[in-house]
Write a protein that holds these residues in place. Sequence first.
Motif, PDB file in Angstrom:
ATOM      1  N   UNK A   1      17.779   1.322   8.347  1.00  0.00           N
ATOM      2  CA  UNK A   1      17.020   1.940   9.431  1.00  0.00           C
ATOM      3  C   UNK A   1      17.224   3.455   9.469  1.00  0.00           C
ATOM      4  N   UNK A   2      18.432   3.925   9.166  1.00  0.00           N
ATOM      5  CA  UNK A   2      18.695   5.365   9.130  1.00  0.00           C
ATOM      6  C   UNK A   2      17.789   6.048   8.099  1.00  0.00           C
ATOM      7  N   UNK A   3      17.787   5.500   6.884  1.00  0.00           N
ATOM      8  CA  UNK A   3      16.962   6.089   5.822  1.00  0.00           C
ATOM      9  C   UNK A   3      15.478   5.964   6.145  1.00  0.00           C
ATOM     10  N   UNK A   4      15.095   4.840   6.711  1.00  0.00           N
ATOM     11  CA  UNK A   4      13.689   4.632   7.076  1.00  0.00           C
ATOM     12  C   UNK A   4      13.256   5.676   8.101  1.00  0.00           C
ATOM     13  N   UNK A   5      14.090   5.894   9.097  1.00  0.00           N
ATOM     14  CA  UNK A   5      13.803   6.884  10.134  1.00  0.00           C
ATOM     15  C   UNK A   5      13.658   8.278   9.515  1.00  0.00           C
ATOM     16  N   UNK A   6      14.568   8.640   8.621  1.00  0.00           N
ATOM     17  CA  UNK A   6      14.487   9.941   7.960  1.00  0.00           C
ATOM     18  C   UNK A   6      13.219  10.047   7.108  1.00  0.00           C
ATOM     19  N   UNK A   7      12.863   8.963   6.425  1.00  0.00           N
ATOM     20  CA  UNK A   7      11.655   8.969   5.594  1.00  0.00           C
ATOM     21  C   UNK A   7      10.409   9.196   6.443  1.00  0.00           C
TER      22      UNK A   7
ATOM     23  N   UNK B   1       8.000  -1.134   6.057  1.00  0.00           N
ATOM     24  CA  UNK B   1       8.668  -0.169   5.194  1.00  0.00           C
ATOM     25  C   UNK B   1       7.910  -0.017   3.884  1.00  0.00           C
ATOM     26  N   UNK B   2       7.499  -1.121   3.298  1.00  0.00           N
ATOM     27  CA  UNK B   2       6.773  -1.073   2.021  1.00  0.00           C
ATOM     28  C   UNK B   2       5.431  -0.365   2.148  1.00  0.00           C
ATOM     29  N   UNK B   3       4.731  -0.573   3.249  1.00  0.00           N
ATOM     30  CA  UNK B   3       3.440   0.094   3.437  1.00  0.00           C
ATOM     31  C   UNK B   3       3.634   1.579   3.736  1.00  0.00           C
ATOM     32  N   UNK B   4       4.622   1.918   4.527  1.00  0.00           N
ATOM     33  CA  UNK B   4       4.888   3.340   4.767  1.00  0.00           C
ATOM     34  C   UNK B   4       5.276   4.037   3.463  1.00  0.00           C
TER      35      UNK B   4
ATOM     36  N   UNK C   1      -0.373  10.983  -5.059  1.00  0.00           N
ATOM     37  CA  UNK C   1      -1.368  10.511  -6.023  1.00  0.00           C
ATOM     38  C   UNK C   1      -0.780   9.508  -7.013  1.00  0.00           C
ATOM     39  N   UNK C   2       0.230   8.802  -6.577  1.00  0.00           N
ATOM     40  CA  UNK C   2       0.826   7.731  -7.376  1.00  0.00           C
ATOM     41  C   UNK C   2       0.211   6.417  -6.903  1.00  0.00           C
ATOM     42  N   UNK C   3      -1.081   6.291  -7.158  1.00  0.00           N
ATOM     43  CA  UNK C   3      -1.867   5.195  -6.601  1.00  0.00           C
ATOM     44  C   UNK C   3      -1.426   3.820  -7.095  1.00  0.00           C
ATOM     45  N   UNK C   4      -1.134   3.685  -8.373  1.00  0.00           N
ATOM     46  CA  UNK C   4      -0.717   2.377  -8.899  1.00  0.00           C
ATOM     47  C   UNK C   4       0.584   1.926  -8.240  1.00  0.00           C
ATOM     48  N   UNK C   5       1.515   2.853  -8.057  1.00  0.00           N
ATOM     49  CA  UNK C   5       2.776   2.507  -7.391  1.00  0.00           C
ATOM     50  C   UNK C   5       2.541   2.152  -5.921  1.00  0.00           C
ATOM     51  N   UNK C   6       1.619   2.863  -5.287  1.00  0.00           N
ATOM     52  CA  UNK C   6       1.302   2.577  -3.883  1.00  0.00           C
ATOM     53  C   UNK C   6       0.685   1.189  -3.751  1.00  0.00           C
ATOM     54  N   UNK C   7      -0.214   0.852  -4.657  1.00  0.00           N
ATOM     55  CA  UNK C   7      -0.832  -0.473  -4.623  1.00  0.00           C
ATOM     56  C   UNK C   7       0.223  -1.554  -4.839  1.00  0.00           C
TER      57      UNK C   7
ATOM     58  N   UNK D   1       3.738  -5.947  -2.651  1.00  0.00           N
ATOM     59  CA  UNK D   1       5.038  -6.479  -2.236  1.00  0.00           C
ATOM     60  C   UNK D   1       5.039  -6.772  -0.737  1.00  0.00           C
ATOM     61  N   UNK D   2       4.410  -5.898   0.044  1.00  0.00           N
ATOM     62  CA  UNK D   2       4.316  -6.128   1.493  1.00  0.00           C
ATOM     63  C   UNK D   2       3.503  -7.380   1.783  1.00  0.00           C
ATOM     64  N   UNK D   3       2.425  -7.565   1.028  1.00  0.00           N
ATOM     65  CA  UNK D   3       1.561  -8.729   1.246  1.00  0.00           C
ATOM     66  C   UNK D   3       2.234 -10.040   0.842  1.00  0.00           C
ATOM     67  N   UNK D   4       3.164  -9.983  -0.084  1.00  0.00           N
ATOM     68  CA  UNK D   4       3.927 -11.190  -0.414  1.00  0.00           C
ATOM     69  C   UNK D   4       4.806 -11.615   0.761  1.00  0.00           C
ATOM     70  N   UNK D   5       5.257 -10.637   1.531  1.00  0.00           N
ATOM     71  CA  UNK D   5       6.084 -10.925   2.706  1.00  0.00           C
ATOM     72  C   UNK D   5       5.242 -11.326   3.915  1.00  0.00           C
ATOM     73  N   UNK D   6       4.061 -10.720   4.010  1.00  0.00           N
ATOM     74  CA  UNK D   6       3.195 -10.963   5.170  1.00  0.00           C
ATOM     75  C   UNK D   6       1.743 -10.913   4.684  1.00  0.00           C
ATOM     76  N   UNK D   7       1.201 -12.056   4.249  1.00  0.00           N
ATOM     77  CA  UNK D   7      -0.124 -12.073   3.600  1.00  0.00           C
ATOM     78  C   UNK D   7      -1.279 -11.544   4.456  1.00  0.00           C
ATOM     79  N   UNK D   8      -1.138 -11.519   5.760  1.00  0.00           N
ATOM     80  CA  UNK D   8      -2.231 -11.050   6.616  1.00  0.00           C
ATOM     81  C   UNK D   8      -1.986  -9.637   7.156  1.00  0.00           C
ATOM     82  N   UNK D   9      -1.172  -8.856   6.475  1.00  0.00           N
ATOM     83  CA  UNK D   9      -0.800  -7.525   6.957  1.00  0.00           C
ATOM     84  C   UNK D   9      -1.905  -6.524   6.612  1.00  0.00           C
ATOM     85  N   UNK D  10      -2.810  -6.319   7.551  1.00  0.00           N
ATOM     86  CA  UNK D  10      -4.000  -5.497   7.338  1.00  0.00           C
ATOM     87  C   UNK D  10      -3.706  -4.083   6.833  1.00  0.00           C
ATOM     88  N   UNK D  11      -2.669  -3.394   7.335  1.00  0.00           N
ATOM     89  CA  UNK D  11      -2.432  -2.037   6.817  1.00  0.00           C
ATOM     90  C   UNK D  11      -2.231  -1.982   5.300  1.00  0.00           C
ATOM     91  N   UNK D  12      -1.663  -3.030   4.718  1.00  0.00           N
ATOM     92  CA  UNK D  12      -1.472  -3.043   3.265  1.00  0.00           C
ATOM     93  C   UNK D  12      -2.813  -3.054   2.548  1.00  0.00           C
TER      94      UNK D  12
END
Length: 136
Positions: free
Chosen positions: A43-49, A78-81, A90-96, A101-112
């Motif tokens: 959470x500390x690192x996430x907050x800083x990010x 965290x994965x979507x942020x 512009x690292x689109x492939x890595x972003x996708x 990975x986020x969708x594997x955890x939560x298949x209906x996660x619209x922001x992903x």
Amino acid sequence: MSFTTARLRERFEQVQQLQQTGQTAMAEMVAREILATAAASQDDYYCQALLLMQMGRFTEARARFDLALSRGAPTPELLVDRAVALAEGRRFADAIASCEAALKLKPDFAPAYLIQGDCLRDMGRPEDALEKYGQA
């Protein structure tokens, strides 16, 4: 200087409030204090990010997201942020991939799906982007 995770989160919210009320100099001062804090937990690192992203420092934010991931189980948020920070660089492939990975955890996660759509659009693949937007 050291904060508890709860205190760090509280200071992060203070930065957001200061920015919203136009007190940018004070927000910057508090932000520097947060970034100087020795992070330990996910959470500390996430907050800083998140703070670094707000400041437009996406390369540094990506590094903090990766540190957050190394400190605990990933969350869809965290994965979507992280994907947003990757896309800003512009690292689109890595972003996708981060969104996948986020969708594997939560298949209906619209922001992903939305971030994937934005990446595909920016890669010149409008049909694929529309498909992702539709899934969102």
